[in-house]
Write a protein that holds these residues in place. Structure first.
Motif, PDB file in Angstrom:
ATOM      1  N   ARG A 171       0.844  -1.203   0.000  1.00  0.00           N
ATOM      2  CA  ARG A 171       0.000   0.000   0.000  1.00  0.00           C
ATOM      3  C   ARG A 171       0.879   1.252   0.000  1.00  0.00           C
ATOM      4  O   ARG A 171       0.597   2.230  -0.695  1.00  0.00           O
ATOM      5  N   ARG A 224     -14.768  13.438   2.078  1.00  0.00           N
ATOM      6  CA  ARG A 224     -13.419  12.990   2.426  1.00  0.00           C
ATOM      7  C   ARG A 224     -12.606  12.669   1.180  1.00  0.00           C
ATOM      8  O   ARG A 224     -11.409  12.945   1.101  1.00  0.00           O
ATOM      9  N   LYS A 228      -2.818   6.543   1.455  1.00  0.00           N
ATOM     10  CA  LYS A 228      -2.577   7.130   2.784  1.00  0.00           C
ATOM     11  C   LYS A 228      -1.659   8.344   2.643  1.00  0.00           C
ATOM     12  O   LYS A 228      -0.500   8.321   3.025  1.00  0.00           O
ATOM     13  N   TYR A 276      -5.763  13.780   5.682  1.00  0.00           N
ATOM     14  CA  TYR A 276      -6.139  13.757   7.091  1.00  0.00           C
ATOM     15  C   TYR A 276      -6.214  15.173   7.660  1.00  0.00           C
ATOM     16  O   TYR A 276      -7.127  15.499   8.418  1.00  0.00           O
ATOM     17  N   GLU A 330     -16.792   5.768   4.786  1.00  0.00           N
ATOM     18  CA  GLU A 330     -15.889   5.435   5.885  1.00  0.00           C
ATOM     19  C   GLU A 330     -16.339   6.167   7.149  1.00  0.00           C
ATOM     20  O   GLU A 330     -17.086   7.148   7.085  1.00  0.00           O
ATOM     21  N   THR A 389     -11.343   7.675  10.401  1.00  0.00           N
ATOM     22  CA  THR A 389     -10.265   7.077   9.609  1.00  0.00           C
ATOM     23  C   THR A 389     -10.361   5.558   9.672  1.00  0.00           C
ATOM     24  O   THR A 389      -9.363   4.857   9.763  1.00  0.00           O
ATOM     25  N   MET A 390     -11.600   5.084   9.609  1.00  0.00           N
ATOM     26  CA  MET A 390     -11.810   3.634   9.610  1.00  0.00           C
ATOM     27  C   MET A 390     -12.680   3.233   8.426  1.00  0.00           C
ATOM     28  O   MET A 390     -13.531   3.995   7.970  1.00  0.00           O
ATOM     29  N   ASN A 391     -12.501   2.008   7.975  1.00  0.00           N
ATOM     30  CA  ASN A 391     -13.458   1.424   7.037  1.00  0.00           C
ATOM     31  C   ASN A 391     -14.719   1.083   7.815  1.00  0.00           C
ATOM     32  O   ASN A 391     -14.718   1.049   9.042  1.00  0.00           O
ATOM     33  N   LEU A 427     -10.244   3.714   1.452  1.00  0.00           N
ATOM     34  CA  LEU A 427      -8.876   3.322   1.788  1.00  0.00           C
ATOM     35  C   LEU A 427      -8.847   1.799   1.939  1.00  0.00           C
ATOM     36  O   LEU A 427      -9.633   1.252   2.714  1.00  0.00           O
ATOM     37  N   GLY A 475      -8.088  -0.916   3.636  1.00  0.00           N
ATOM     38  CA  GLY A 475      -7.581  -1.251   4.968  1.00  0.00           C
ATOM     39  C   GLY A 475      -7.133  -2.709   5.063  1.00  0.00           C
ATOM     40  O   GLY A 475      -7.778  -3.606   4.517  1.00  0.00           O
ATOM     41  N   VAL A 476      -6.051  -2.920   5.801  1.00  0.00           N
ATOM     42  CA  VAL A 476      -5.570  -4.278   6.068  1.00  0.00           C
ATOM     43  C   VAL A 476      -6.583  -5.001   6.962  1.00  0.00           C
ATOM     44  O   VAL A 476      -6.882  -6.176   6.778  1.00  0.00           O
ATOM     45  N   THR A 477      -7.138  -4.258   7.935  1.00  0.00           N
ATOM     46  CA  THR A 477      -8.131  -4.838   8.835  1.00  0.00           C
ATOM     47  C   THR A 477      -9.402  -5.191   8.042  1.00  0.00           C
ATOM     48  O   THR A 477      -9.969  -6.273   8.217  1.00  0.00           O
ATOM     49  N   ARG A 478      -9.819  -4.290   7.153  1.00  0.00           N
ATOM     50  CA  ARG A 478     -10.980  -4.525   6.289  1.00  0.00           C
ATOM     51  C   ARG A 478     -10.823  -5.831   5.513  1.00  0.00           C
ATOM     52  O   ARG A 478     -11.695  -6.699   5.529  1.00  0.00           O
ATOM     53  N   SER A 488     -13.423  -0.370  11.177  1.00  0.00           N
ATOM     54  CA  SER A 488     -12.240  -1.216  11.315  1.00  0.00           C
ATOM     55  C   SER A 488     -10.990  -0.450  10.924  1.00  0.00           C
ATOM     56  O   SER A 488     -10.999   0.341   9.988  1.00  0.00           O
ATOM     57  N   GLY A 489      -9.919  -0.704  11.654  1.00  0.00           N
ATOM     58  CA  GLY A 489      -8.629  -0.089  11.357  1.00  0.00           C
ATOM     59  C   GLY A 489      -7.585  -0.585  12.355  1.00  0.00           C
ATOM     60  O   GLY A 489      -7.947  -1.116  13.407  1.00  0.00           O
ATOM     61  N   THR A 490      -6.322  -0.403  12.024  1.00  0.00           N
ATOM     62  CA  THR A 490      -5.238  -0.896  12.872  1.00  0.00           C
ATOM     63  C   THR A 490      -5.290  -0.306  14.282  1.00  0.00           C
ATOM     64  O   THR A 490      -5.003  -0.989  15.258  1.00  0.00           O
TER      65      THR A 490
END
Ligand SMILES: *Cc1c(COP(=O)(O)O)cnc(C)c1O
Length: 366
Positions: free
Chosen positions: A101, A193, A203, A208, A238, A241-243, A267, A269-272, A312-314
């Protein structure tokens, strides 16, 4: 040349200057104010390419006042964490997804390419050096912030001929706290956004800074975060700053976990991605990338078809949503009652992987 044929620095060339004044270790429940003893810096110039990577004592940067990141936001970042397991081993969670990413974002920012595996190995060495900073608590972790900026000493609006890639580390406490209650979101289409053809799917730091004004307006309305809407039909995109995920009975009566598709304004997301892969493997309900609008959400709420909404997000992993303020109405979302346990089940499974309780090829040992 690195293996992939990209001119890159190499982890084997790392130079390490140890700090002679290590700081007392502490972690930071407020996020991002406490830093470890060392940092990684790697310089690039168009004429000489990449320099050898350097790990040195944490400290200020020296930048020319005309440098392009300060004027034109030629700047980007990543965010990932290292977790200490019950076995005391340190694990990174799917770090190559962050590396790729970051490469994609660098390309969009016209910053130079680098070898992703070499960069990850440099980060691993930095974490190894500052490993005592990884919190021992089950809720804490060490946040890794790779940053990339244009440093050319020129006011010209052009590709940066000089760049700096660096990495800093922050010990952090838990964001996911089931006692903390449910998130409230302010949904108003007056701010955007991200837009098609823009940079919302990267990113970039500029995304932001631009969101702050809306964030404070959300707070003025008594909400914690902005629910970012898009287009005439008020698509849900979103949360802060989360999915965002909606777990519901869809229009066709099917049980479904849905999140908006990666169409340029979301975005990745890895968590997504991990939530989708995990729940698809369970095979218990439909897992879909699809457009979701506020009117679909409102009618589903009226018909009691909404089970859960979560971000969801890190940083927080999974964050359940309890209220959405939309067009003067405070929509109540079922949150953390006995019938809405998907968010905590996913959070537990991801945490078990991150802490090494469930063996998984999603983790990389430090
Ligand atoms: C970083 C980020 C996310 C979450 O990505 P993860 O890789 O899961 O941490 C979601 N939305 C936005 C806007 C982000 O910047």
């Amino acid at each position: 040349m690195a293996d992939g044929g990209i001119p890159s620095f190499k982890a084997a060339d790392l130079v390490i200057e140890l700090s002679s004044t290590p700081k007392p270790k502490r972690d930071d429940p407020a996020f991002g104010n406490v830093f470890t003893d060392h940092m990684l810096t790697i310089e690039w110039s168009a004429s000489e390419g990449w320099q050898a990577p350097l790990i040195k004592p944490f400290g200020n940067l020296s930048l020319h006042p005309a440098c392009s990141s300060l004027h034109y936001a030629i700047q980007l970042f990543e965010g990932l964490k290292v977790y200490r397991g019950d076995d005391n081993q340190l694990r990174l969670f799917r770090p190559m997804l962050n590396m790729s990413r970051m490469s994609n974002t660098a390309e969009r920012a016209c910053l130079p390419a680098f070898d992703q595996s070499e960069f990850l190995e440099c980060i691993r060495r930095l974490v190894e050096l500052d490993q005592d900073w990884v919190p021992h608590s089950d809720s804490g972790s060490l946040y890794i912030r790779p940053t990339f900026l244009g440093t050319e000493q020129s006011l010209g609006v052009k590709k940066a001929a000089n760049a700096l890639l660096y990495v800093i580390l922050c010990p952090v406490g838990s964001y996911y706290n089931s006692e903390a209650g449910c998130l409230s979101l302010w949904a108003d289409p007056k701010y955007t956004r991200a837009w098609k053809g823009g940079t919302g799917n990267f990113k970039m730091g500029g995304n932001y800074g631009c969101s702050l004004f809306a964030q404070y307006e959300a707070a003025d309305h008594g909400c914690q975060q902005v629910l970012w809407l898009y287009g005439e039909d008020h698509q849900i995109t979103e949360a802060g700053t989360m999915n965002i995920f909606l777990y519901w009975i869809n229009e066709d009566g099917e049980e479904e976990l849905a999140t908006p598709p990666l169409d340029g304004i979301i975005l990745p997301g890895v968590t997504r991605q991990s939530i989708m892969e995990l729940t698809r493997k369970w095979g218990e309900f439909k897992v879909t990338e699809r457009y979701l609008t506020m009117s679909q959400l409102c009618s589903a709420l009226k018909q009691l078809r909404v089970k859960e909404v979560f971000g969801s997000g890190t940083a927080c992993m999974i964050c359940p949503v309890g209220h959405i303020l939309y067009q003067g109405e405070n929509l109540h979302i079922p949150c953390q009652d006995k019938n809405s346990q998907l968010a905590s089940r996913i959070a537990k499974e991801l945490m078990d992987i991150q802490r090494g309780r469930t063996p998984s090829d999603w983790t990389l040992m430090v």
